[in-house]
Structures are given as structure tokens and as C-alpha cells.
Design a protein around this motif. Structure first.
Motif, mmCIF file in Angstrom:
data_model
loop_
_atom_site.group_PDB
_atom_site.id
_atom_site.type_symbol
_atom_site.label_atom_id
_atom_site.label_comp_id
_atom_site.label_asym_id
_atom_site.label_seq_id
_atom_site.Cartn_x
_atom_site.Cartn_y
_atom_site.Cartn_z
ATOM 1 N N ILE A 47 0.905 -1.282 0.040
ATOM 2 C CA ILE A 47 -0.103 0.108 -0.100
ATOM 3 C C ILE A 47 0.761 1.220 -0.130
ATOM 4 O O ILE A 47 0.413 2.142 -0.786
ATOM 5 C CB ILE A 47 -0.962 0.002 1.134
ATOM 6 C CG1 ILE A 47 -2.039 -1.240 0.849
ATOM 7 C CG2 ILE A 47 -1.757 1.478 1.163
ATOM 8 C CD1 ILE A 47 -2.771 -1.487 2.185
ATOM 9 N N GLU A 48 1.931 1.273 0.878
ATOM 10 C CA GLU A 48 2.706 2.517 1.124
ATOM 11 C C GLU A 48 3.705 2.862 -0.504
ATOM 12 O O GLU A 48 3.291 3.882 -0.925
ATOM 13 C CB GLU A 48 3.647 2.356 1.967
ATOM 14 C CG GLU A 48 2.968 2.649 3.294
ATOM 15 C CD GLU A 48 4.331 2.761 4.444
ATOM 16 O OE1 GLU A 48 5.132 2.452 4.345
ATOM 17 O OE2 GLU A 48 3.879 3.389 5.594
ATOM 18 N N PRO A 49 4.123 1.858 -1.010
ATOM 19 C CA PRO A 49 4.795 1.814 -2.465
ATOM 20 C C PRO A 49 3.683 2.499 -3.488
ATOM 21 O O PRO A 49 3.940 3.180 -4.336
ATOM 22 C CB PRO A 49 5.607 0.665 -2.664
ATOM 23 C CG PRO A 49 5.903 0.060 -1.233
ATOM 24 C CD PRO A 49 4.269 0.277 -0.587
ATOM 25 N N TRP A 50 2.512 1.823 -3.420
ATOM 26 C CA TRP A 50 1.615 2.029 -4.403
ATOM 27 C C TRP A 50 1.117 3.715 -4.348
ATOM 28 O O TRP A 50 1.019 4.269 -5.259
ATOM 29 C CB TRP A 50 0.266 1.216 -4.279
ATOM 30 C CG TRP A 50 -0.570 1.306 -5.324
ATOM 31 C CD1 TRP A 50 -0.542 0.740 -6.560
ATOM 32 C CD2 TRP A 50 -1.853 2.158 -5.204
ATOM 33 N NE1 TRP A 50 -1.961 1.250 -7.263
ATOM 34 C CE2 TRP A 50 -2.564 2.142 -6.490
ATOM 35 C CE3 TRP A 50 -2.195 3.185 -4.152
ATOM 36 C CZ2 TRP A 50 -3.607 2.899 -6.613
ATOM 37 C CZ3 TRP A 50 -3.636 3.769 -4.425
ATOM 38 C CH2 TRP A 50 -4.088 3.667 -5.784
ATOM 39 N N CYS A 51 0.941 4.081 -2.944
ATOM 40 C CA CYS A 51 0.459 5.517 -2.565
ATOM 41 C C CYS A 51 1.727 6.324 -3.157
ATOM 42 O O CYS A 51 1.327 7.374 -3.751
ATOM 43 C CB CYS A 51 0.163 5.539 -1.363
ATOM 44 S SG CYS A 51 -1.373 4.927 -0.768
ATOM 45 N N GLU A 52 2.918 5.843 -2.828
ATOM 46 C CA GLU A 52 4.107 6.976 -3.341
ATOM 47 C C GLU A 52 4.138 7.049 -4.808
ATOM 48 O O GLU A 52 4.482 8.130 -5.255
ATOM 49 C CB GLU A 52 5.454 6.156 -2.672
ATOM 50 C CG GLU A 52 5.355 6.261 -1.361
ATOM 51 C CD GLU A 52 6.614 5.665 -0.553
ATOM 52 O OE1 GLU A 52 7.288 4.989 -1.616
ATOM 53 O OE2 GLU A 52 6.825 5.398 0.651
ATOM 54 N N LYS A 53 3.830 6.039 -5.599
ATOM 55 C CA LYS A 53 3.834 5.836 -6.869
ATOM 56 C C LYS A 53 2.870 6.955 -7.608
ATOM 57 O O LYS A 53 3.096 7.785 -8.474
ATOM 58 C CB LYS A 53 3.887 4.531 -7.525
ATOM 59 C CG LYS A 53 4.153 4.218 -8.932
ATOM 60 C CD LYS A 53 4.218 2.840 -9.348
ATOM 61 C CE LYS A 53 4.671 2.391 -10.506
ATOM 62 N NZ LYS A 53 3.633 2.894 -11.692
ATOM 63 N N ILE A 54 1.606 6.566 -6.988
ATOM 64 C CA ILE A 54 0.420 7.667 -7.692
ATOM 65 C C ILE A 54 0.833 8.983 -7.210
ATOM 66 O O ILE A 54 0.536 10.066 -8.066
ATOM 67 C CB ILE A 54 -0.819 7.149 -7.193
ATOM 68 C CG1 ILE A 54 -1.101 7.115 -5.724
ATOM 69 C CG2 ILE A 54 -1.192 5.732 -7.925
ATOM 70 C CD1 ILE A 54 -2.478 7.132 -5.474
ATOM 71 N N ASN A 55 1.330 9.314 -6.188
ATOM 72 C CA ASN A 55 1.724 10.683 -5.686
ATOM 73 C C ASN A 55 2.684 11.303 -6.607
ATOM 74 O O ASN A 55 2.816 12.419 -7.076
ATOM 75 C CB ASN A 55 2.355 10.580 -4.172
ATOM 76 C CG ASN A 55 2.491 12.084 -3.709
ATOM 77 O OD1 ASN A 55 3.414 12.391 -3.680
ATOM 78 N ND2 ASN A 55 1.539 12.862 -3.346
ATOM 79 N N LYS A 56 3.704 10.390 -6.980
ATOM 80 C CA LYS A 56 4.787 10.991 -7.895
ATOM 81 C C LYS A 56 4.251 11.229 -9.206
ATOM 82 O O LYS A 56 4.690 12.061 -9.748
ATOM 83 C CB LYS A 56 5.959 9.960 -7.993
ATOM 84 C CG LYS A 56 6.929 10.461 -8.973
ATOM 85 C CD LYS A 56 7.990 9.270 -8.734
ATOM 86 C CE LYS A 56 9.531 9.746 -9.627
ATOM 87 N NZ LYS A 56 10.487 8.658 -9.613
ATOM 88 N N GLU A 57 3.490 10.147 -9.753
ATOM 89 C CA GLU A 57 3.126 10.168 -11.173
ATOM 90 C C GLU A 57 1.899 11.446 -11.258
ATOM 91 O O GLU A 57 1.752 12.075 -12.237
ATOM 92 C CB GLU A 57 2.431 8.937 -11.620
ATOM 93 C CG GLU A 57 3.602 8.026 -11.615
ATOM 94 C CD GLU A 57 3.120 6.681 -12.171
ATOM 95 O OE1 GLU A 57 1.830 6.297 -12.512
ATOM 96 O OE2 GLU A 57 3.646 5.404 -12.031
#
Length: 348
Positions: A47-57
Motif C-alpha cells: 500500500i505505501e509504495p503504491w501510494c508513493e507511486k501515484i503521488n509521484k505520477e
């Protein structure tokens, strides 16, 4: 007068443009809920890496507020309703916690059905997209659908090596299919969410749990259980697995501007599901290591006893087929399609 009107119109257009830009750049905070603590693999490695990814993109326009361990209230079986009702925007949960609401896709939870995390996950996505999205995922935007690792027996203080040894033992499983499996082989199936089961094993109410390795360190099963039976058939199929879902409230998704929808879309689907499955696969290794480090006894069953276990549980698949047929669906055809997809992807 004409100049005044022109200046007024221009001011309105400029103001409107600024408002549109402000709306386009507005941040959206997504409430993400799940049922395990922050130490769980799903929290820190999915969940944390997924959230970081959508935040960056999204250049910071999409952000997550994560609520682990049911911090939004309720119980694990209510997570799905929370997602559909908008209490949470996104949830990670197990369909098995809400028996009867995912009857089609639970075919992947049948005994000795799934040999590989990522490949079987791709089969599950294809099958669900074809047969289950419209009915089982109404009101939801599927982000990821996957299978966890082989569910093994983790016993509190009993080393069980035979089907006969399972008779009457109180064992927890996560889903309807796994509970049917336990009943078929003579155990006393105790269906309950994982947090409740951990309390049960610590108090000696349960004899054991049927879960994958990745769960072990997150809920301290390496401390609470002593004996760990790894059971697979000759084809490498585990005796059971659980389907898992990471889903978004459809109305929340629909409310997003198109460019933010695209970010969510780019981080949903078969590839995302396989990536999630890979995180759970890596966690299985760490879970096993935790049990070894704690002095747990890890062992396998003889192939003769595994065959007995398969034979005793063979009725569960036919029960599922008959159940689907009784609901007006083509049970045998659904089973055959799921089986064919598993074989297709696991040959690659």
C-alpha cells in the motif's frame, strides 16, 4: 461603455481560467483502509509504495491517508461495505471475509488449485474481468486482484502429519472454500478474520491456523505457533490459497479529473496485481525465516498422506460447481475456464 463591458468580460474569463487551473491542481486525499497493523507486508510493501507511486505520477495531486488496523472503525468483514459506501476511498481486504459476495472468483480458492503467486494472479485477473467484474465488483473500481501464497497449517502445539491427525482439530481458515476444505477432511473449521484468530490461538481456543507464510511475522505467529506443515501436491499446488482485492469506490474514481483517473488506471490491472503478488511472494520467504529463527518445527507431509488429503477434499470443487449451477450459472464451464487460465499462465 463598450470598453467597460470588454474589461469586465476579460476579468471574468481570467478569473474563470485561474479557477479552472486551481481546480485542476487541487490535491485529492484518498482514504485507504485495511485490517492489519503497519508491520504487515500489505501496509509497508504494497500500500505505501503504491501510494508513493501515484503521488509521484500525479505530481503530488494524489495522496493517501492510510488507516491500518481498522482505524476507521468497524470490523474486517465491513471493509467492503466501507469502500462501496465511501467511508473509505480504497480498501485492501479478502473476499473470503464476506462469504457469498464473490461466489464466482472464489473458484481460485478451491483445494490444490493454485501453484504460483504471480502467474495464477494473472489468470485470476483475466477470469474476473471476463466473468465477475460486472456482478461482484459493482460500485467498485478494481485496482488489484491476486492470490496469496500456499496456505499451510501452523499449529499451536500439535505436530500433525496425517489426515487422521486433523480429525476434530479447531483450525481457522480465511474463506468459505478453505472452511469447506477443512470440514471435508475432518477438521473443525473456524471461519474468522485474522485478528480474531490470533487472539484465539494465543488463548488456546484454536489448535491452529491455515495461512500463508507472509502472515506469520505480522501477527507474531512465529511466537504463537510451534509446528508448521508445508503441504503441496506433486504438481506444486498448495492445499489452499486466498484471493485478495485492492479496490476503490467507483464514485470517488469517477469524480476525479481525467488526468488523475489515468494515474489510477496506470496503476491498476493485471500488471499491478502481479506486482502485488510478487510482494506477497517475497514476504513468504521472510515469514518462513521468522518461524525458523523462533525455533519452529517446519516439515512436510508424505506424498501418500497428501494424496489422501486431496482425495478427502475432492468433493469441494464439485460442490462449488453445483452451487454455481443452482444459481443459474454454468458451473462446470466456469470451473473449466478458471482451470484452463491457471494452466495457460503457469506454462509460461
Amino acid at each position: 461603455m463598450k470598453n467597460i463591458i470588454s474589461r469586465t468580460l476579460l476579468s471574468l474569463l481570467v478569473a474563470g481560467g485561474f479557477a479552472a487551473q486551481a481546480n485542476a491542481a487541487e490535491k485529492v486525499t484518498l482514504k485507504v483502509a485495511h485490517f492489519l497493523p503497519t508491520a504487515s507486508i500489505a501496509h509497508w510493501d504494497m500500500i505505501e509504495p503504491w501510494c508513493e507511486k501515484i503521488n509521484k505520477e500525479s505530481e503530488g495531486r494524489l495522496e493517501c491517508q492510510i488507516y491500518p488496523a481498522m482505524q476507521l472503525g468497524g470490523t474486517p468483514p465491513q471493509l467492503l461495505t466501507q469502500a462501496r459506501d465511501g467511508v473509505a476511498d480504497i480498501v485492501w481486504t479478502l473476499p473470503g471475509y464476506t462469504p457469498g459476495r464473490f461466489p464466482i472468483s472464489e473458484v481460485f480458492e478451491l483445494p490444490f488449485f493454485a501453484p504460483d503467486h504471480q502467474k495464477t494472479t494473472r489468470a485470476l485477473w483475466d477470469f474476473s474481468e471476463k466473468h465477475a467484474f460486472k456482478s461482484e465488483f459493482a460500485g467498485l473500481k478494481p485496482i488489484g486482484i491476486w492470490v496469496n501464497g500456499p496456505n499451510y497449517f501452523h499449529m499451536r502445539d500439535k505436530e500433525v502429519k496425517t489426515v487422521e491427525g486433523l480429525q476434530g482439530l479447531k483450525i481457522r481458515a480465511a474463506s468459505r472454500m478453505s472452511n469447506n476444505f477443512l470440514t471435508a477432511v475432518g477438521a473443525n473449521a473456524m471461519g474468522m478474520p485474522l485478528p480474531q484468530a490470533v487472539e484465539g490461538i494465543s488463548k488456546g481456543v484454536l489448535d491452529g491456523l491455515m495461512v500463508p507464510w507472509e502472515v506469520v511475522p505480522a501477527v507474531k505467529l512465529d511466537e504463537l505457533t510451534k509446528y508448521h506443515a508445508e503441504i503441496k501436491d506433486e504438481q506444486g499446488n498448495g492445499m489452499a490459497t486466498s484471493t485478495m482485492i485492492y479496490v476503490m469506490n467507483k464514485a470517488k474514481y469517477d469524480s476525479l479529473p481525467d488526468d488523475l483517473k489515468k494515474v489510477i488506471d496506470n496503476n491498476s490491472g493485471a500488471d499491478t496485481s502481479a506486482w502485488i503478488a510478487s510482494r506477497f511472494e517475497a514476504a513468504d520467504v521472510k515469514g518462513r525465516e521468522a518461524a525458523e529463527k523462533a525455533g519452529g518445527v517446519i516439515y512436510s507431509w508424505s506424498q501418500e498422506e497428501v494424496n489422501k488429503l486431496k482425495g478427502a477434499s475432492s468433493q469441494v470443487a464439485q460442490q462449488w460447481i453445483d452451487d454455481m449451477t443452482s444459481k443459474g450459472m454454468k458451473g462446470q464451464a466456469l470451473y473449466d475456464d478458471a482451470r484452463a487460465l491457471v494452466e495457460k499462465y503457469n506454462k509460461k
